[in-house]
Scaffold this active site. Sequence first.
Site, PDB file in Angstrom:
ATOM      1  N   LYS A  58       0.838  -1.219   0.000  1.00  0.00           N
ATOM      2  CA  LYS A  58       0.000   0.000   0.000  1.00  0.00           C
ATOM      3  C   LYS A  58       0.865   1.258   0.000  1.00  0.00           C
ATOM      4  O   LYS A  58       0.492   2.289  -0.582  1.00  0.00           O
ATOM      5  CB  LYS A  58      -0.953   0.009   1.189  1.00  0.00           C
ATOM      6  CG  LYS A  58      -2.315  -0.559   0.860  1.00  0.00           C
ATOM      7  CD  LYS A  58      -2.375  -2.048   0.828  1.00  0.00           C
ATOM      8  CE  LYS A  58      -2.479  -2.703  -0.484  1.00  0.00           C
ATOM      9  NZ  LYS A  58      -2.535  -4.173  -0.401  1.00  0.00           N
ATOM     10  N   GLY A 122       9.120 -22.276  15.768  1.00  0.00           N
ATOM     11  CA  GLY A 122       8.367 -23.051  16.751  1.00  0.00           C
ATOM     12  C   GLY A 122       7.834 -24.331  16.140  1.00  0.00           C
ATOM     13  O   GLY A 122       7.375 -24.337  14.999  1.00  0.00           O
ATOM     14  N   VAL A 280       0.868 -16.429  -8.223  1.00  0.00           N
ATOM     15  CA  VAL A 280      -0.131 -17.442  -8.572  1.00  0.00           C
ATOM     16  C   VAL A 280      -0.763 -18.051  -7.318  1.00  0.00           C
ATOM     17  O   VAL A 280      -1.095 -19.224  -7.292  1.00  0.00           O
ATOM     18  CB  VAL A 280       0.492 -18.537  -9.467  1.00  0.00           C
ATOM     19  CG1 VAL A 280       0.857 -17.982 -10.831  1.00  0.00           C
ATOM     20  CG2 VAL A 280       1.734 -19.152  -8.814  1.00  0.00           C
ATOM     21  N   HIS A 454     -23.512  15.497   2.745  1.00  0.00           N
ATOM     22  CA  HIS A 454     -23.430  16.045   1.398  1.00  0.00           C
ATOM     23  C   HIS A 454     -22.386  17.157   1.360  1.00  0.00           C
ATOM     24  O   HIS A 454     -22.385  17.994   2.242  1.00  0.00           O
ATOM     25  CB  HIS A 454     -24.785  16.612   0.978  1.00  0.00           C
ATOM     26  CG  HIS A 454     -24.715  17.319  -0.345  1.00  0.00           C
ATOM     27  ND1 HIS A 454     -24.687  16.620  -1.539  1.00  0.00           N
ATOM     28  CD2 HIS A 454     -24.626  18.639  -0.659  1.00  0.00           C
ATOM     29  CE1 HIS A 454     -24.594  17.486  -2.532  1.00  0.00           C
ATOM     30  NE2 HIS A 454     -24.555  18.726  -2.028  1.00  0.00           N
TER      31      HIS A 454
HETATM   32  C1  LIG Z   1       1.795  -8.378  -1.565  1.00  0.00           C
HETATM   33  C2  LIG Z   1       0.669  -8.701  -0.625  1.00  0.00           C
HETATM   34  C3  LIG Z   1      -0.292  -7.758  -0.359  1.00  0.00           C
HETATM   35  C4  LIG Z   1      -1.326  -8.043   0.504  1.00  0.00           C
HETATM   36  N1  LIG Z   1      -2.256  -7.076   0.747  1.00  0.00           N
HETATM   37  C5  LIG Z   1      -3.267  -7.326   1.580  1.00  0.00           C
HETATM   38  C6  LIG Z   1      -4.211  -6.314   1.894  1.00  0.00           C
HETATM   39  O1  LIG Z   1      -4.124  -5.188   1.404  1.00  0.00           O
HETATM   40  N2  LIG Z   1      -5.189  -6.595   2.779  1.00  0.00           N
HETATM   41  C7  LIG Z   1      -5.318  -7.838   3.348  1.00  0.00           C
HETATM   42  O2  LIG Z   1      -6.238  -8.046   4.132  1.00  0.00           O
HETATM   43  N3  LIG Z   1      -4.442  -8.818   3.075  1.00  0.00           N
HETATM   44  C8  LIG Z   1      -3.425  -8.596   2.215  1.00  0.00           C
HETATM   45  N4  LIG Z   1      -2.504  -9.565   1.972  1.00  0.00           N
HETATM   46  C9  LIG Z   1      -2.676 -10.872   2.647  1.00  0.00           C
HETATM   47  C10 LIG Z   1      -2.168 -10.782   4.080  1.00  0.00           C
HETATM   48  O3  LIG Z   1      -0.827 -10.386   4.070  1.00  0.00           O
HETATM   49  C11 LIG Z   1      -2.349 -12.112   4.769  1.00  0.00           C
HETATM   50  O4  LIG Z   1      -3.698 -12.505   4.695  1.00  0.00           O
HETATM   51  C12 LIG Z   1      -1.947 -12.004   6.234  1.00  0.00           C
HETATM   52  O5  LIG Z   1      -0.617 -11.598   6.369  1.00  0.00           O
HETATM   53  C13 LIG Z   1      -2.140 -13.347   6.937  1.00  0.00           C
HETATM   54  O6  LIG Z   1      -1.818 -13.178   8.285  1.00  0.00           O
HETATM   55  P1  LIG Z   1      -1.338 -14.390   9.171  1.00  0.00           P
HETATM   56  O7  LIG Z   1      -1.089 -13.805  10.507  1.00  0.00           O
HETATM   57  O8  LIG Z   1      -2.247 -15.534   9.030  1.00  0.00           O
HETATM   58  O9  LIG Z   1       0.058 -14.869   8.520  1.00  0.00           O
HETATM   59  P2  LIG Z   1       1.395 -14.125   8.093  1.00  0.00           P
HETATM   60  O10 LIG Z   1       1.209 -12.670   7.980  1.00  0.00           O
HETATM   61  O11 LIG Z   1       1.893 -14.871   6.918  1.00  0.00           O
HETATM   62  O12 LIG Z   1       2.359 -14.356   9.327  1.00  0.00           O
HETATM   63  C14 LIG Z   1       2.772 -15.631   9.710  1.00  0.00           C
HETATM   64  C15 LIG Z   1       4.023 -15.502  10.540  1.00  0.00           C
HETATM   65  O13 LIG Z   1       4.318 -16.754  11.110  1.00  0.00           O
HETATM   66  C16 LIG Z   1       5.729 -16.941  11.119  1.00  0.00           C
HETATM   67  N5  LIG Z   1       5.976 -18.371  11.172  1.00  0.00           N
HETATM   68  C17 LIG Z   1       5.554 -19.319  10.299  1.00  0.00           C
HETATM   69  N6  LIG Z   1       5.894 -20.547  10.747  1.00  0.00           N
HETATM   70  C18 LIG Z   1       6.555 -20.363  11.906  1.00  0.00           C
HETATM   71  C19 LIG Z   1       7.130 -21.249  12.847  1.00  0.00           C
HETATM   72  N7  LIG Z   1       7.016 -22.574  12.696  1.00  0.00           N
HETATM   73  N8  LIG Z   1       7.746 -20.720  13.916  1.00  0.00           N
HETATM   74  C20 LIG Z   1       7.823 -19.363  14.091  1.00  0.00           C
HETATM   75  N9  LIG Z   1       7.267 -18.484  13.254  1.00  0.00           N
HETATM   76  C21 LIG Z   1       6.628 -18.980  12.181  1.00  0.00           C
HETATM   77  C22 LIG Z   1       6.183 -16.305   9.823  1.00  0.00           C
HETATM   78  O14 LIG Z   1       7.551 -15.965   9.924  1.00  0.00           O
HETATM   79  C23 LIG Z   1       5.266 -15.098   9.754  1.00  0.00           C
HETATM   80  O15 LIG Z   1       5.852 -13.992  10.374  1.00  0.00           O
HETATM   81  C24 LIG Z   1      -1.426  -9.310   1.128  1.00  0.00           C
HETATM   82  C25 LIG Z   1      -0.449 -10.272   0.886  1.00  0.00           C
HETATM   83  C26 LIG Z   1       0.595  -9.971   0.027  1.00  0.00           C
HETATM   84  C27 LIG Z   1       1.641 -11.023  -0.208  1.00  0.00           C
END
Ligand SMILES: Cc1cc2nc3c(=O)[nH]c(=O)nc-3n(C[C@H](O)[C@H](O)[C@H](O)COP(=O)(O)OP(=O)(O)OC[C@H]3O[C@@H](n4cnc5c(N)ncnc54)[C@H](O)[C@@H]3O)c2cc1C
Length: 475
Positions: A58, A122, A280, A454
């Site tokens: 963003k 973890g 993808v 408005h």
């Molecule tokens: C380019 C891009 C733009 C995006 N824009 C938007 C948007 O505008 N709005 C929106 O809603 N969503 C957007 N998304 C999607 C959004 O980023 C994800 O839906 C969101 O980050 C998911 O959150 P999460 O906490 O599930 O996982 P993540 O953000 O993927 O975080 C998971 C974390 O877990 C850690 N981790 C994984 N396995 C382990 C382990 N075994 N031990 C320790 N740490 C671990 C990783 O290092 C990571 O930091 C975008 C994604 C991308 C790639």
Amino acid sequence: MAQAFDVVVIGSGPAGYIGAIRAAQLGLRTACVEEWANPAGEPALGGTCLNVGCIPSKALLESSEQYEHTLTGLAGHGIAVSGVTVDIGKMIARKEAIVSKMTKGIETLFRKNKITWLKGHGRFVGRGAGGWQVEVSGGAAEVVEAKAVVVATGSKARHLPGVPVDQKVVCDNVGALAFTEVPARLGVIGAGVIGLELGSVWRRLGSKVVVLEALPGFLAAADESVAKEAWRIFTKEQGLDIRLGVTIGKVEVTKKGVVVAYQQDGKDERLECDRLIVSVGRIPNTDGLGADAVGLKVDARGFIEVDDQCRTNLANVFAIGDVVRGPMLAHKGEEEGVMVAELIAGQKAHVNLETIPWVIYTSPEIAWVGRTEQQLKADDVPYRVGQFPFSINGRALGHGDTHGFVKMLAHSHTDEILGVHIINTHASELIAEAVVAMEFRAASEDIARIVHAHPSLSEVTHEAALAVSKRALNM
Ligand SMILES: Cc1cc2nc3c(=O)[nH]c(=O)nc-3n(C[C@H](O)[C@H](O)[C@H](O)COP(=O)(O)OP(=O)(O)OC[C@H]3O[C@@H](n4cnc5c(N)ncnc54)[C@H](O)[C@@H]3O)c2cc1C
């Protein structure tokens, strides 16, 4: 003796860090395991969203938008500018500063809420008297015990078989958010949300962008009339070259860049470009989680199996965010984080997946909540449509951006709002009213009878609601 916690959250993306904060607010002794390191090699919180997803994309979308607007959008206001240049280094540094501010902000929130940050990877190793055992490997490996575990390990970019991503010439979201110069010719594989957003950034900055999409239709998840309007704007007005129904063949990195062989309409084609973005889709992160060690159920696609309340098959183990079913959106994961923390604390909680807003931050933005017209038809639900354009709204005219419309779908018999679809520069903000309305199961008449300021863009939502019962006032 192993450190013991009430809750251990694995992953500090939006799902995990919000879940950890809510758990701590509720008085639970909470730790969060995170293995992320930023480009400087320092441990960082925030996951994909803050480091290489929502926030940096963003920031660059805004910078590139301002650049393009300065070049093409000011003349109509009578403002002449010349000698406009762009410094990509500064633009990327600004993005990085925002990322750093946000990720450091979570560190502050963790300190404020007394959440222990366990730095490293973890994985489940078993179950002891104190609860689930999670090994944290990174520095000195340690095993911690938790009465409840929340898996919030998120997702990573899917890559194509035989197409190695080096983050320099062939990139996924990580590399594409850190180009140091504008590629003259940019190829993007995948016309989904991320491909369109990243393609938009570099097109606005001067790249000739070609997007290759396997599906025969454009933006299949969006309402068809929104997808049609977006297609017209992106391809006809903005010159984005989107090629649908392609089958990707060999991808070859050459001295000059990349050559993508593909087929379209049965013909062999080639795309030569300087950089290639592969977008993808995303796959859940469950590798190395130790799911097998404790019998945590993971489906064939790698998602952790959960019920409506994000409970896994194991007692007191929850999974939230991108690593489970449902839209891969930050705010969906955040709400699941709040829900599971409250459940662990013995409260009642739920998340309504039917009212999760979707946003694509292109220009204009696309946002929706609820069902599309094609879904209502397929489900045989009787509905009425109200649609109103921004082109005759005074505020939009003042902005000089009159793209798009608001389309409201309401049940023919009950008038309950079933879906709202917006294409407009400010769609991400405008959709909030529709989300609130749908959460309260409002009728189109409710929105029609609510006073809207408005002049404002929200008047278009008001008029779309009036249009459901054929009484739009300004058309
Ligand atoms: C380019 C891009 C733009 C995006 N824009 C938007 C948007 O505008 N709005 C929106 O809603 N969503 C957007 N998304 C999607 C959004 O980023 C994800 O839906 C969101 O980050 C998911 O959150 P999460 O906490 O599930 O996982 P993540 O953000 O993927 O975080 C998971 C974390 O877990 C850690 N981790 C994984 N396995 C382990 C382990 N075994 N031990 C320790 N740490 C671990 C990783 O290092 C990571 O930091 C975008 C994604 C991308 C790639």
